[in-house]
Design a protein around this motif. Sequence first.
Motif, PDB file in Angstrom:
ATOM      1  N   GLU A  68       0.826  -1.206   0.000  1.00  0.00           N
ATOM      2  CA  GLU A  68       0.000   0.000   0.000  1.00  0.00           C
ATOM      3  C   GLU A  68       0.860   1.256   0.000  1.00  0.00           C
ATOM      4  O   GLU A  68       0.584   2.214  -0.731  1.00  0.00           O
ATOM      5  CB  GLU A  68      -0.917  -0.002   1.230  1.00  0.00           C
ATOM      6  CG  GLU A  68      -2.067  -0.993   1.136  1.00  0.00           C
ATOM      7  CD  GLU A  68      -2.963  -0.936   2.364  1.00  0.00           C
ATOM      8  OE1 GLU A  68      -2.608  -0.195   3.310  1.00  0.00           O
ATOM      9  OE2 GLU A  68      -3.999  -1.618   2.367  1.00  0.00           O
ATOM     10  N   LYS A  72       1.020   4.062  -2.875  1.00  0.00           N
ATOM     11  CA  LYS A  72       0.768   5.477  -2.611  1.00  0.00           C
ATOM     12  C   LYS A  72       1.942   6.332  -3.071  1.00  0.00           C
ATOM     13  O   LYS A  72       1.750   7.415  -3.624  1.00  0.00           O
ATOM     14  CB  LYS A  72       0.511   5.685  -1.130  1.00  0.00           C
ATOM     15  CG  LYS A  72      -0.835   5.152  -0.655  1.00  0.00           C
ATOM     16  CD  LYS A  72      -1.041   5.379   0.829  1.00  0.00           C
ATOM     17  CE  LYS A  72      -2.391   4.849   1.294  1.00  0.00           C
ATOM     18  NZ  LYS A  72      -2.592   5.033   2.750  1.00  0.00           N
ATOM     19  N   GLN A  75       1.850   6.463  -6.813  1.00  0.00           N
ATOM     20  CA  GLN A  75       0.747   7.338  -7.249  1.00  0.00           C
ATOM     21  C   GLN A  75       1.087   8.800  -7.004  1.00  0.00           C
ATOM     22  O   GLN A  75       0.830   9.659  -7.857  1.00  0.00           O
ATOM     23  CB  GLN A  75      -0.525   6.956  -6.499  1.00  0.00           C
ATOM     24  CG  GLN A  75      -1.753   7.727  -6.973  1.00  0.00           C
ATOM     25  CD  GLN A  75      -3.020   7.258  -6.272  1.00  0.00           C
ATOM     26  OE1 GLN A  75      -2.976   6.365  -5.432  1.00  0.00           O
ATOM     27  NE2 GLN A  75      -4.147   7.860  -6.613  1.00  0.00           N
ATOM     28  N   SER A  76       1.682   9.076  -5.829  1.00  0.00           N
ATOM     29  CA  SER A  76       2.066  10.452  -5.512  1.00  0.00           C
ATOM     30  C   SER A  76       3.140  10.949  -6.475  1.00  0.00           C
ATOM     31  O   SER A  76       3.100  12.092  -6.937  1.00  0.00           O
ATOM     32  CB  SER A  76       2.577  10.524  -4.071  1.00  0.00           C
ATOM     33  OG  SER A  76       3.017  11.825  -3.761  1.00  0.00           O
TER      34      SER A  76
END
Length: 227
Positions: A68, A72, A75-76
Amino acid sequence: MASRPLNDDEVLSEMNKMVAFIKQEALEKAREIKVKADEEFAIEKAKLVKQEQHTIDAQYEKKRKGAEVAQKIAQSTLTNKSRLKLLHRREEHLQDLFSTSRSSILALAGDDGRYTQFLEGIIIQGFLQLMESNVTVLARKKDSEIAKQATEGAAKQYHEISGREVDYEIKATLSDDGAGGVKLMNGTNRITIDNTLDERLRLLEDSMLPEIRKDLFGANPNRKFYT
């Protein structure tokens, strides 16, 4: 009646009974040991299985959280790259717009009639801001003649507006690499008014930038305060 000694058959019979009894006791004891051993094995097995299950669950949870976090971060990172790319493209559009503006002011400086009129206007502004009796006008070397003509006209209009006379000196010290315009200094050289085209364009870009951004790209949803 006196007891008599056992004969061989009776002795053998008694021994067989004792052996059978001992054997039965041994079998029952063996069954008890086996039952107890099976119970302890089942308990230990369940304990080990539970421990291993906790270990596997903990490892899975750790890996899940790691996945996860990695997702993240990815994605960031992708979002930031897209945002930076968008900002870069927006900046390119703004610079193109400013380049067009600079081309326009260069065209103004290339038109002697309009440029002389423009210089006269910004020199009058400078005279009125300084309100000094002695002023030095700094111009580009290639603007020497136009600057003289514009300053002469500006001094006359300044007298008509303010009722004051102004003694001026023109110095062609500004670089010809600039877009044009003039600078004015008071008699003590402590106050300078920068009315060059480059500076006026820079100030205009700074003051108009928020409005230009809004017109080109829309209102910023993250902006909370406006002046």
